[in-house]
Design a protein around this motif. Structure first.
Motif, PDB file in Angstrom:
ATOM      1  N   SER A 179       0.837  -1.204   0.000  1.00  0.00           N
ATOM      2  CA  SER A 179       0.000   0.000   0.000  1.00  0.00           C
ATOM      3  C   SER A 179       0.867   1.246   0.000  1.00  0.00           C
ATOM      4  O   SER A 179       0.580   2.216  -0.717  1.00  0.00           O
ATOM      5  CB  SER A 179      -0.923   0.006   1.233  1.00  0.00           C
ATOM      6  N   MET A 182       1.997   1.960  -3.413  1.00  0.00           N
ATOM      7  CA  MET A 182       0.900   2.351  -4.304  1.00  0.00           C
ATOM      8  C   MET A 182       0.569   3.836  -4.181  1.00  0.00           C
ATOM      9  O   MET A 182       0.035   4.428  -5.118  1.00  0.00           O
ATOM     10  CB  MET A 182      -0.345   1.501  -4.027  1.00  0.00           C
ATOM     11  N   VAL A 185       2.664   5.232  -6.845  1.00  0.00           N
ATOM     12  CA  VAL A 185       2.154   4.814  -8.157  1.00  0.00           C
ATOM     13  C   VAL A 185       0.957   5.679  -8.551  1.00  0.00           C
ATOM     14  O   VAL A 185       0.869   6.174  -9.683  1.00  0.00           O
ATOM     15  CB  VAL A 185       1.766   3.322  -8.150  1.00  0.00           C
ATOM     16  N   ILE A 186       0.027   5.864  -7.618  1.00  0.00           N
ATOM     17  CA  ILE A 186      -1.138   6.718  -7.876  1.00  0.00           C
ATOM     18  C   ILE A 186      -0.682   8.137  -8.221  1.00  0.00           C
ATOM     19  O   ILE A 186      -1.235   8.791  -9.111  1.00  0.00           O
ATOM     20  CB  ILE A 186      -2.087   6.713  -6.661  1.00  0.00           C
ATOM     21  N   LEU A 200      -5.373   1.807 -12.799  1.00  0.00           N
ATOM     22  CA  LEU A 200      -5.371   1.515 -11.365  1.00  0.00           C
ATOM     23  C   LEU A 200      -6.790   1.448 -10.816  1.00  0.00           C
ATOM     24  O   LEU A 200      -7.112   0.594  -9.980  1.00  0.00           O
ATOM     25  CB  LEU A 200      -4.569   2.582 -10.609  1.00  0.00           C
ATOM     26  N   PHE A 206      -4.832  -4.702  -4.937  1.00  0.00           N
ATOM     27  CA  PHE A 206      -3.468  -4.933  -5.429  1.00  0.00           C
ATOM     28  C   PHE A 206      -3.332  -6.336  -6.009  1.00  0.00           C
ATOM     29  O   PHE A 206      -2.672  -6.530  -7.033  1.00  0.00           O
ATOM     30  CB  PHE A 206      -2.451  -4.723  -4.305  1.00  0.00           C
ATOM     31  N   LYS A 210      -1.856  -7.270  -9.721  1.00  0.00           N
ATOM     32  CA  LYS A 210      -0.507  -7.857  -9.687  1.00  0.00           C
ATOM     33  C   LYS A 210      -0.003  -8.376 -11.038  1.00  0.00           C
ATOM     34  O   LYS A 210       1.185  -8.226 -11.345  1.00  0.00           O
ATOM     35  CB  LYS A 210      -0.462  -8.970  -8.645  1.00  0.00           C
ATOM     36  N   LEU A 213       2.001  -5.782 -12.754  1.00  0.00           N
ATOM     37  CA  LEU A 213       2.885  -5.014 -11.880  1.00  0.00           C
ATOM     38  C   LEU A 213       4.198  -4.607 -12.552  1.00  0.00           C
ATOM     39  O   LEU A 213       4.633  -3.453 -12.434  1.00  0.00           O
ATOM     40  CB  LEU A 213       3.172  -5.798 -10.597  1.00  0.00           C
ATOM     41  N   CYS A 220       6.049   3.868 -14.355  1.00  0.00           N
ATOM     42  CA  CYS A 220       6.386   4.888 -13.351  1.00  0.00           C
ATOM     43  C   CYS A 220       7.852   5.312 -13.487  1.00  0.00           C
ATOM     44  O   CYS A 220       8.172   6.505 -13.450  1.00  0.00           O
ATOM     45  CB  CYS A 220       6.118   4.365 -11.943  1.00  0.00           C
ATOM     46  N   TYR A 298      -6.598   0.765  -2.851  1.00  0.00           N
ATOM     47  CA  TYR A 298      -5.291   0.250  -2.432  1.00  0.00           C
ATOM     48  C   TYR A 298      -5.021   0.461  -0.939  1.00  0.00           C
ATOM     49  O   TYR A 298      -3.886   0.458  -0.490  1.00  0.00           O
ATOM     50  CB  TYR A 298      -4.195   0.855  -3.327  1.00  0.00           C
TER      51      TYR A 298
END
Length: 353
Positions: A179, A182, A185-186, A200, A206, A210, A213, A220, A298
């Protein structure tokens, strides 16, 4: 997959591949011709991956040493630096030798800063083992330690010679640290990639995400690579990577880095800052609610339950606060970010955040 951060003489490769840790020796050989290597890690990570990396390096002819620190954000302090320097001295590392940072963002930042300052700089390689470090902190050359007054207040721009990312290591991470990652990532979806953000939000957890991923980590990293190439020293576009961080760092500091993790605090910061910006007409209505939905998927928080006035002193020390002018990263819309020059009064009337 191999990406290259193109910074002229400071350029370096980023390798992203499942199971790549076993290839550490050959990948290090591509960027380092010396013999002696110090692996700096923590007491969670080294027992899991220290042996495979040490064997890979030894098989490639390197002399390996290791130094293991306690895990957790409190380790990222000045008090840890003399211990690392002592280990480097005891192992007789010279300017022609190499340090490997094996761990999450704390180890990457701390060991990187030690590498930048030991003997005025020795080579180092990042092997990030947390999702947050893989998608964000291992790339870009920012290394630092925390002060009691704030996060990352002492540091340097010092690029690694390579970054080696193995998504398989995430299988050993507790859910809390997934988390945490994430949150960053967000952030990338919010600031630069609406399609990533929508991807997402199309998943329910998650575990559901996956199978994609490795692709998401690569996206990213590629966004960060592009931003860093355009603005190596954080003077322009790179500030966009700090979306949510103006509040996040102060929340982390307020609780002495013991309550919200970095990614959790970034999630709170992104949502709360976007909510304020919507109220001021600076962000398209509905963005904050979309961010809140992503955070819920997430398992990230959206508030700290702190009155804003307990955070404003720390906000005034933020690295983006220059001559009492604060650069806050806002969204025009999801995937479209900008830097908004203001001051601490931007947060006036925000109430509980």
């Amino acid at each position: 997959m191999k990406l290259t951060v193109d910074l002229g003489p400071n350029s370096y490769p980023i390798h992203i591949e499942n199971g790549i840790l076993a290839k550490t020796g050959e990948l290090v050989s591509e960027v380092f011709s010396g013999k002696k290597i110090m692996i700096v890690s923590d007491d969670n990570v080294f027992p899991l991956y220290g042996e495979i990396i040490t064997k890979a390096l030894s098989d490639s002819g390197f002399e390996c040493h290791s130094f293991v620190l306690p895990h957790g954000e409190p380790t990222k302090s000045f008090q840890s630096l003399p211990k690392i320097y002592e280990a480097l001295i005891n192992a007789k590392l010279t300017r022609s030798d190499l340090l490997i940072a094996l761990g999450g963002g704390v180890i990457g930042d701390l060991a990187g800063f030690a590498a930048s300052s030991y003997l005025r700089g020795i080579k180092f390689v990042q092997i990030p083992t947390s999702l947050l470090a893989q998608v964000d902190s291992s790339v870009g050359g920012k290394v630092a330690v925390d002060l009691p007054q704030g996060k990352n207040l002492v540091g340097a721009f010092y690029h690694p010679k390579a970054v080696i990312i193995d998504p398989d290591v995430l299988n050993t991470l507790p859910d809390h640290f997934i988390s945490d990652g994430m949150g960053e990532v967000i952030k990338y979806g919010c600031i630069k990639d609406k399609e990533l953000f929508e991807l997402l939000c199309r998943h329910t957890s998650f575990d559901d995400l996956k199978p994609k991923l490795t692709q998401i980590i690569a996206r990213c990293v590629d966004i960060k690579r592009i931003v860093v190439e355009a603005d190596q020293f954080d003077l322009g576009e790179r500030i966009l990577l700090n979306f949510g961080h103006t509040l996040a760092h102060t929340i982390e500091q307020h609780f002495n880095y013991e309550r919200e993790s970095h990614g959790e605090a970034v999630g709170i910061g992104m949502y709360q800052i976007t909510k304020i910006a919507e109220e001021k007409g600076l962000t398209t209505s509905g963005c904050a609610e979309q961010i809140k939905k992503a955070l819920e998927i997430y398992k990230l928080p959206d508030n700290s339950n702190l009155p804003i006035d307990v955070l404003t002193d720390a906000i005034s020390l933020d690295k983006k606060n220059l001559n009492n002018h604060l650069n806050v990263v806002l969204l025009h819309d999801i995937g479209d970010s900008y830097v908004y020059p203001t001051d601490v009064s931007f947060f006036d009337g925000a109430g509980i955040v």
